[in-house]
Scaffold this motif. Sequence first.
Motif, PDB file in Angstrom:
ATOM      1  N   PHE A 136      35.894  49.688  35.914  1.00  0.00           N
ATOM      2  CA  PHE A 136      36.084  50.757  34.945  1.00  0.00           C
ATOM      3  C   PHE A 136      35.644  51.724  35.480  1.00  0.00           C
ATOM      4  O   PHE A 136      34.922  52.184  36.621  1.00  0.00           O
ATOM      5  N   VAL A 137      35.789  52.850  34.510  1.00  0.00           N
ATOM      6  CA  VAL A 137      35.302  54.391  35.104  1.00  0.00           C
ATOM      7  C   VAL A 137      34.534  55.088  34.018  1.00  0.00           C
ATOM      8  O   VAL A 137      34.306  54.615  32.865  1.00  0.00           O
ATOM      9  N   ASN A 191      36.988  47.748  23.189  1.00  0.00           N
ATOM     10  CA  ASN A 191      35.875  48.432  23.480  1.00  0.00           C
ATOM     11  C   ASN A 191      34.740  47.923  24.135  1.00  0.00           C
ATOM     12  O   ASN A 191      33.717  48.339  24.672  1.00  0.00           O
ATOM     13  N   SER A 192      35.073  46.627  24.553  1.00  0.00           N
ATOM     14  CA  SER A 192      34.075  45.723  25.553  1.00  0.00           C
ATOM     15  C   SER A 192      34.606  45.822  27.021  1.00  0.00           C
ATOM     16  O   SER A 192      36.085  46.009  27.253  1.00  0.00           O
ATOM     17  N   LEU A 193      33.592  45.710  27.912  1.00  0.00           N
ATOM     18  CA  LEU A 193      33.643  45.668  29.185  1.00  0.00           C
ATOM     19  C   LEU A 193      33.861  44.362  29.768  1.00  0.00           C
ATOM     20  O   LEU A 193      34.147  44.095  30.898  1.00  0.00           O
ATOM     21  N   SER A 194      33.394  43.466  28.606  1.00  0.00           N
ATOM     22  CA  SER A 194      33.368  41.974  29.221  1.00  0.00           C
ATOM     23  C   SER A 194      34.556  41.219  29.845  1.00  0.00           C
ATOM     24  O   SER A 194      34.602  40.314  30.765  1.00  0.00           O
ATOM     25  N   ARG A 195      35.775  41.919  29.284  1.00  0.00           N
ATOM     26  CA  ARG A 195      36.782  41.420  29.782  1.00  0.00           C
ATOM     27  C   ARG A 195      37.347  41.469  31.262  1.00  0.00           C
ATOM     28  O   ARG A 195      38.094  41.013  31.800  1.00  0.00           O
ATOM     29  N   LEU A 196      36.531  42.233  31.807  1.00  0.00           N
ATOM     30  CA  LEU A 196      36.557  42.790  33.222  1.00  0.00           C
ATOM     31  C   LEU A 196      36.026  41.860  34.322  1.00  0.00           C
ATOM     32  O   LEU A 196      36.095  41.923  35.424  1.00  0.00           O
ATOM     33  N   ALA A 197      34.758  40.836  33.449  1.00  0.00           N
ATOM     34  CA  ALA A 197      34.394  39.912  34.382  1.00  0.00           C
ATOM     35  C   ALA A 197      35.251  38.938  35.212  1.00  0.00           C
ATOM     36  O   ALA A 197      36.241  38.557  34.712  1.00  0.00           O
ATOM     37  N   PRO A 198      35.057  38.812  36.535  1.00  0.00           N
ATOM     38  CA  PRO A 198      33.825  39.317  37.324  1.00  0.00           C
ATOM     39  C   PRO A 198      33.997  41.028  37.668  1.00  0.00           C
ATOM     40  O   PRO A 198      35.151  41.211  38.223  1.00  0.00           O
ATOM     41  N   LEU A 199      33.162  41.638  37.566  1.00  0.00           N
ATOM     42  CA  LEU A 199      33.441  43.232  37.697  1.00  0.00           C
ATOM     43  C   LEU A 199      33.295  43.366  39.338  1.00  0.00           C
ATOM     44  O   LEU A 199      32.550  42.788  40.000  1.00  0.00           O
ATOM     45  N   GLU A 200      34.359  44.035  39.776  1.00  0.00           N
ATOM     46  CA  GLU A 200      34.447  44.338  41.155  1.00  0.00           C
ATOM     47  C   GLU A 200      34.066  45.902  41.578  1.00  0.00           C
ATOM     48  O   GLU A 200      33.416  45.957  42.829  1.00  0.00           O
ATOM     49  N   ALA A 201      34.317  46.717  40.919  1.00  0.00           N
ATOM     50  CA  ALA A 201      34.039  48.178  41.150  1.00  0.00           C
ATOM     51  C   ALA A 201      33.747  48.910  40.009  1.00  0.00           C
ATOM     52  O   ALA A 201      34.025  48.836  38.906  1.00  0.00           O
ATOM     53  N   VAL A 202      33.159  50.032  40.244  1.00  0.00           N
ATOM     54  CA  VAL A 202      32.649  51.219  39.082  1.00  0.00           C
ATOM     55  C   VAL A 202      33.172  52.749  39.908  1.00  0.00           C
ATOM     56  O   VAL A 202      32.921  52.964  41.000  1.00  0.00           O
ATOM     57  N   LEU A 203      33.999  53.446  38.989  1.00  0.00           N
ATOM     58  CA  LEU A 203      34.404  54.631  39.449  1.00  0.00           C
ATOM     59  C   LEU A 203      33.814  55.763  38.891  1.00  0.00           C
ATOM     60  O   LEU A 203      33.697  55.664  37.699  1.00  0.00           O
ATOM     61  N   PHE A 204      33.550  56.817  39.360  1.00  0.00           N
ATOM     62  CA  PHE A 204      32.782  57.942  38.818  1.00  0.00           C
ATOM     63  C   PHE A 204      33.576  59.124  38.888  1.00  0.00           C
ATOM     64  O   PHE A 204      33.848  59.575  40.262  1.00  0.00           O
ATOM     65  N   ARG A 225      41.760  60.521  30.224  1.00  0.00           N
ATOM     66  CA  ARG A 225      43.309  60.286  30.227  1.00  0.00           C
ATOM     67  C   ARG A 225      43.638  59.602  31.404  1.00  0.00           C
ATOM     68  O   ARG A 225      44.527  58.481  31.588  1.00  0.00           O
ATOM     69  N   ALA A 226      43.417  60.175  32.629  1.00  0.00           N
ATOM     70  CA  ALA A 226      43.735  59.732  33.923  1.00  0.00           C
ATOM     71  C   ALA A 226      43.335  58.345  33.992  1.00  0.00           C
ATOM     72  O   ALA A 226      44.118  57.443  34.770  1.00  0.00           O
ATOM     73  N   GLY A 227      42.011  57.848  33.774  1.00  0.00           N
ATOM     74  CA  GLY A 227      41.580  56.512  33.855  1.00  0.00           C
ATOM     75  C   GLY A 227      42.352  55.524  33.059  1.00  0.00           C
ATOM     76  O   GLY A 227      42.695  54.445  33.486  1.00  0.00           O
ATOM     77  N   VAL A 228      42.616  55.915  31.761  1.00  0.00           N
ATOM     78  CA  VAL A 228      43.289  54.942  30.864  1.00  0.00           C
ATOM     79  C   VAL A 228      44.638  54.845  31.386  1.00  0.00           C
ATOM     80  O   VAL A 228      45.358  53.728  31.423  1.00  0.00           O
ATOM     81  N   PHE A 229      45.220  56.112  31.645  1.00  0.00           N
ATOM     82  CA  PHE A 229      46.675  55.941  32.286  1.00  0.00           C
ATOM     83  C   PHE A 229      46.709  54.923  33.515  1.00  0.00           C
ATOM     84  O   PHE A 229      47.854  54.205  33.952  1.00  0.00           O
ATOM     85  N   ALA A 230      45.583  54.706  34.144  1.00  0.00           N
ATOM     86  CA  ALA A 230      45.432  54.029  35.514  1.00  0.00           C
ATOM     87  C   ALA A 230      45.302  52.478  34.982  1.00  0.00           C
ATOM     88  O   ALA A 230      45.446  51.538  35.923  1.00  0.00           O
ATOM     89  N   GLY A 231      45.148  52.354  33.677  1.00  0.00           N
ATOM     90  CA  GLY A 231      45.131  50.938  33.157  1.00  0.00           C
ATOM     91  C   GLY A 231      43.624  50.434  33.011  1.00  0.00           C
ATOM     92  O   GLY A 231      43.458  49.000  33.031  1.00  0.00           O
ATOM     93  N   MET A 232      42.659  51.521  33.224  1.00  0.00           N
ATOM     94  CA  MET A 232      41.255  51.041  33.168  1.00  0.00           C
ATOM     95  C   MET A 232      40.599  51.384  31.998  1.00  0.00           C
ATOM     96  O   MET A 232      40.913  52.519  31.276  1.00  0.00           O
ATOM     97  N   PRO A 233      39.545  50.676  31.541  1.00  0.00           N
ATOM     98  CA  PRO A 233      38.737  51.075  30.471  1.00  0.00           C
ATOM     99  C   PRO A 233      37.764  52.294  30.970  1.00  0.00           C
ATOM    100  O   PRO A 233      37.349  52.109  32.034  1.00  0.00           O
ATOM    101  N   VAL A 234      37.547  53.203  29.786  1.00  0.00           N
ATOM    102  CA  VAL A 234      36.968  54.343  30.582  1.00  0.00           C
ATOM    103  C   VAL A 234      35.541  54.624  29.551  1.00  0.00           C
ATOM    104  O   VAL A 234      35.874  54.781  28.325  1.00  0.00           O
ATOM    105  N   VAL A 235      34.617  54.767  30.186  1.00  0.00           N
ATOM    106  CA  VAL A 235      33.302  55.061  29.461  1.00  0.00           C
ATOM    107  C   VAL A 235      33.037  56.583  29.240  1.00  0.00           C
ATOM    108  O   VAL A 235      32.928  57.089  30.455  1.00  0.00           O
ATOM    109  N   GLY A 236      33.273  57.058  28.265  1.00  0.00           N
ATOM    110  CA  GLY A 236      33.176  58.606  28.166  1.00  0.00           C
ATOM    111  C   GLY A 236      31.748  58.968  27.881  1.00  0.00           C
ATOM    112  O   GLY A 236      30.850  58.661  26.988  1.00  0.00           O
ATOM    113  N   LEU A 237      31.456  60.056  28.831  1.00  0.00           N
ATOM    114  CA  LEU A 237      30.032  60.858  28.599  1.00  0.00           C
ATOM    115  C   LEU A 237      30.111  62.163  27.780  1.00  0.00           C
ATOM    116  O   LEU A 237      31.313  62.780  27.998  1.00  0.00           O
TER     117      LEU A 237
END
Length: 248
Positions: free
Chosen positions: A184-185, A13-26, A194-206
């Motif tokens: 992350f997404v 559930n953490s985003l910290s493992r992404l450090a250093p963060l490079e990009a955010v996708l929306f 599902r698309a973001g998770v299948f692509a191997g990234m954490p997804v923050v859901g709204l």
Amino acid sequence: MTASSQNSVESKNSLSRLAPLEAVLFDVDGTLCDSDPLHYQAFREMLLEIGFNGGVPITEDFFVENIAGKHNDDIAMILFPDDFQRGIKFLEDKESMFRRLAVDQLKPVNGLDKLRKWIEDHGLKRAAVTNAPKANAELMISILGLSDFFETVILGSDCEHAKPFPDPYLKALEVLKVSKDHTFVFEDSVSGIRAGVFAGMPVVGLTTRNPEHLLMEAQPAFLIKDYEDPKLWAALEELDKKGGAHPA
């Protein structure tokens, strides 16, 4: 729950493992803006006009289950299984109606400007990744004042498979030249998560419109109400502490 399994849940559930963060996708619809009510209005009125469902208006539950987040080709197959070409023409007309409604009624999700500033201040790359038709995507991004914010807009129709397949998100990583391990997404639909998770990234859901229990089935990292949600800012603060962002 054991300590090790608790740590496993926390790390998922953490985003910290992404450090250093490079990009955010929306995603766009429902993620940058609360557009679903406008889509629902357009579908409801236009399906009623052609006597769909015996002249009974579609419900929001029907909209969520069969339409929200899906690519138009898939929607055409669902609504017009015996006449795909009629479905495609119907959806073209429906998108025109949506764009007319959007000009006057489209509003950003709360806190979007605050998040935009955080992303810009951290020098991150960013892309919009959407199943929306190109004309819709460009109009919504323009109305929201984000035309210069996004480096690229990836359309599901330009990929071999649209969401819920991972192709659009994988293409975004390729175009931006960033790693899935540092990206992350943000998404609001089951198919998008599902698309973001299948692509191997954490997804923050709204939880803009879709029920939480449905979104959780797609396995987002966590859910937020909007971009003001303290859960999001706690996660970003933790990410900063772990090494923050890697400016592009």
